[in-house]
Scaffold this active site. Structure first.
Site, mmCIF file in Angstrom:
data_model
loop_
_atom_site.group_PDB
_atom_site.id
_atom_site.type_symbol
_atom_site.label_atom_id
_atom_site.label_comp_id
_atom_site.label_asym_id
_atom_site.label_seq_id
_atom_site.Cartn_x
_atom_site.Cartn_y
_atom_site.Cartn_z
ATOM 1 N N LEU A 47 -1.474 -1.143 -4.167
ATOM 2 C CA LEU A 47 -2.614 -0.290 -3.838
ATOM 3 C C LEU A 47 -2.159 1.166 -3.766
ATOM 4 O O LEU A 47 -1.373 1.537 -2.894
ATOM 5 C CB LEU A 47 -3.211 -0.709 -2.488
ATOM 6 C CG LEU A 47 -3.582 -2.182 -2.332
ATOM 7 C CD1 LEU A 47 -4.078 -2.458 -0.917
ATOM 8 C CD2 LEU A 47 -4.631 -2.586 -3.362
ATOM 9 N N TYR A 72 0.850 -1.194 0.000
ATOM 10 C CA TYR A 72 0.000 0.000 0.000
ATOM 11 C C TYR A 72 0.883 1.240 0.000
ATOM 12 O O TYR A 72 1.778 1.387 0.828
ATOM 13 C CB TYR A 72 -0.901 -0.030 1.232
ATOM 14 C CG TYR A 72 -1.807 1.182 1.388
ATOM 15 C CD1 TYR A 72 -2.344 1.823 0.280
ATOM 16 C CD2 TYR A 72 -2.146 1.656 2.655
ATOM 17 C CE1 TYR A 72 -3.181 2.913 0.435
ATOM 18 C CE2 TYR A 72 -2.988 2.741 2.815
ATOM 19 C CZ TYR A 72 -3.502 3.378 1.705
ATOM 20 O OH TYR A 72 -4.326 4.470 1.848
ATOM 21 N N CYS A 73 0.650 2.145 -0.956
ATOM 22 C CA CYS A 73 1.352 3.420 -1.054
ATOM 23 C C CYS A 73 2.865 3.174 -1.143
ATOM 24 O O CYS A 73 3.316 2.443 -2.009
ATOM 25 C CB CYS A 73 0.969 4.307 0.128
ATOM 26 S SG CYS A 73 1.609 6.004 0.027
ATOM 27 N N LEU A 74 3.669 3.751 -0.242
ATOM 28 C CA LEU A 74 5.108 3.526 -0.279
ATOM 29 C C LEU A 74 5.446 2.056 -0.102
ATOM 30 O O LEU A 74 6.461 1.576 -0.619
ATOM 31 C CB LEU A 74 5.803 4.336 0.822
ATOM 32 C CG LEU A 74 5.717 5.855 0.741
ATOM 33 C CD1 LEU A 74 6.523 6.485 1.870
ATOM 34 C CD2 LEU A 74 6.206 6.361 -0.590
ATOM 35 N N GLY A 128 3.846 -0.347 -1.423
ATOM 36 C CA GLY A 128 3.736 -0.941 -2.747
ATOM 37 C C GLY A 128 4.941 -0.637 -3.608
ATOM 38 O O GLY A 128 5.406 -1.484 -4.386
#
Length: 548
Positions: free
Chosen positions: A315, A286-288, A290
């Site tokens: 994500l 998720y975010c960083l 990912g």
């Protein structure tokens, strides 16, 4: 050396006063603009015309769209004049700072951004005397609203000065938040690994291994039972593991992005393989998290014949940073150098300093609307689980954050195949695992067109999904969430690449939650038997690092 140390101290002190904004970078942008205006008679004429009436005329159109002035009281004198004057000034600046031939595009975006910051700050809605709604409420309550607003401000000031977020009754980690049953089964100096208790006797394999962003606490994906992604996945019959990052202090200042890869991802995966026989996982970032997961997958694909990732799910995660949205406004050489001096002095980037940068992306919604509601109207926004999580920020180690800003933002090294892991270059094209890539329509942190670029950077199958919502709310889109929809683009071998806008023009909108689509995608790729093994619990979930 002494001079460098002195320069660093001066810059670090200045950064604390400016909120991390580099005066040098801003001065360069202003000089570029002023020089081009001085050499452009046409732009000078446009600016002059805007000052003598064009901006006022344009402001009449803006008046209809600006929700800050939607209350009928704004049509009464003298408030109508305050409103018109502000909108005219806003349009004048838009004319003055519009793109020009030869004017550096990044400088133009930066000046436009900072001008909007200043304009939003001086908007007449933000002052009690010039806001008719505030005046009317103060008269109605005989000043009680302003008195309560002062109390709210003092409460928040105390929280800021002590470093302890204001307590919100009913929202406590481990009691009402992050309550999916589980245990910490592995711990090192950077992460705890939580394994959630299965609820299904027959389970789908391989397990899900989630890498959240380290900029915030992990439990955004395990908020309340009704919107917990973790709870939902466990109930669908998956074994789920979640990383919980340590909130770094000065002792972690020398941790680099390579350490986050090695200690945060590789060590837990090696432990799962060696101690519990788990050879493959569904990797979710998720975010960083990912972005880091995509780096790990590329490095594994280069070094190992068999990657531990059966699939990857990214994500709201960027892998190409050429269009990172307004965050890119900050990312100049001068700005990064300024932040480096600040982090070198502190050993890390403070949670509040990073949170302030994100709030500046949408100041009208994230700063000034709250000032008006909490301090001028004397009201409190009804708390919710996402707001409480958002206030529970973490720090960033200096060395790691420098690498992140320089290599990913400034150099775009991951997309250009110049990013190094283990001292060698990696490429996203080496990834063979199928990818589920999620973006959100109104994401101001990872703009969806930027996330879409993954399709051009990989050679594997990618299912790109664009869902309604923002960076957090769009991800937390549980089944039954009203008003949700999503669009899908399936890239398989032989698919001709299309740009994001060309795809969007023809994309079919599907109502409902993207979670259902994602789980169906995972199930189609979950043909392994679950490895049954004994687990020793170090702590009960949510563990200890989440409370740092």
């Amino acid at each position: 050396m002494a001079e460098t140390s002195l320069d660093r101290r001066v810059n670090a002190t200045l950064a604390k006063l400016t909120g991390g904004v580099s005066p040098a970078g801003l001065a360069v942008a202003w000089t570029d603009w002023a020089t081009h205006v001085a050499l452009s008679p046409e732009r000078q004429k446009e600016i002059g015309l805007a000052a003598f009436g064009g901006a006022v005329a344009a402001s009449l159109e803006d008046e209809k769209a600006d929700k800050r002035f939607s209350h009928p009281l704004w049509s009464l004198p003298p408030y109508a004049a305050f409103k018109t004057g502000f909108l005219a000034a806003q349009n004048w600046w838009q004319t003055a700072l519009a793109p020009m031939s030869g004017f550096d595009a990044k400088h133009q975006r930066a000046l436009d951004f900072y001008a909007r910051q200043a304009l939003d700050m001086w908007c007449p809605t933000n002052f009690p005397i010039t806001n008719p709604v505030v005046v009317a409420k103060a008269i109605e309550t005989r000043g009680a609203s302003l008195q309560q607003g002062l109390k709210n401000w003092l409460d928040d000031l105390g929280s800021t000065l002590t470093g302890h977020p204001r307590s919100v009754p009913g929202y406590d980690v481990g009691e009402t938040l992050a309550v999916t049953p589980g245990d910490v089964v592995y711990r090192n100096r950077l992460v705890e690994v939580i394994r959630y208790h299965p609820t299904q006797e027959k389970r789908k394999g391989p397990p899900i291994f989630i890498v959240p962003a380290w900029i915030m606490k992990y439990y955004v994906l395990d908020l309340s039972p009704h919107n917990s992604m973790v709870w939902y996945l466990v109930d669908q019959g998956f074994d789920v593991f979640m990383l919980s990052w340590k909130n770094p202090g000065k002792e972690e200042t020398d941790l680099d992005l390579q350490d986050y890869l090695d200690i945060g991802i590789r060590e837990p995966l090696n432990w799962l393989r060696e101690e519990h026989g788990i050879e493959a996982v569904h990797g979710v970032g998720y975010c960083l998290g990912g972005t880091l997961l995509s780096i790990a997958a590329s490095a594994y694909a280069r070094e190992e014949a068999s990657s531990p990732f059966a699939t990857l799910t990214l994500l709201a995660s960027q892998t190409d940073f050429t269009e990172p949205g307004e965050l890119g406004t900050f990312m100049t050489e001068a700005q990064v150098g300024f932040l480096e001096d600040l982090m070198e002095e502190q050993g890390y980037l403070e949670a509040g300093q990073m949170a302030a940068a994100f709030q500046m992306l949408r100041p009208a919604d994230l700063i000034w609307s709250r000032v008006i509601r909490h301090y001028l109207l004397g009201e409190r926004t009804e708390p919710n689980d996402l707001m409480v999580w958002n206030a529970d920020a973490t720090r960033m180690p200096a060395k790691m954050h420098t690498t992140y800003l320089r290599k990913l933002f400034l150099e775009n090294a991951l997309a250009r195949r110049t990013f190094k892991a283990d001292g060698r270059r990696i490429s996203l094209t080496d990834i063979r695992a199928p990818i589920y890539c999620l973006a959100t329509e109104s994401d101001h942190v990872s703009p969806w067109r930027s996330v879409f670029k993954l399709l051009a950077l990989t050679d594997t199958d990618v299912r790109f999904v664009l869902t309604k919502g923002g960076h957090n709310g769009g991800v937390l889109s549980e089944p039954g969430h009203k008003g949700r929809h999503f669009r899908v683009f399936e890239k398989v071998e032989g698919t001709r690449f299309v740009g994001p806008d060309a795809w969007l023009d023809t994309a079919v909108t599907e109502d409902g939650s993207w979670w259902l689509d994602w789980v169906a995608w995972l199930v189609d790729r979950s043909d392994q038997d679950v490895v049954e093994t004994e687990w020793s619990a170090l702590y009960q979930a949510p563990g200890t690092y989440v409370f740092d």
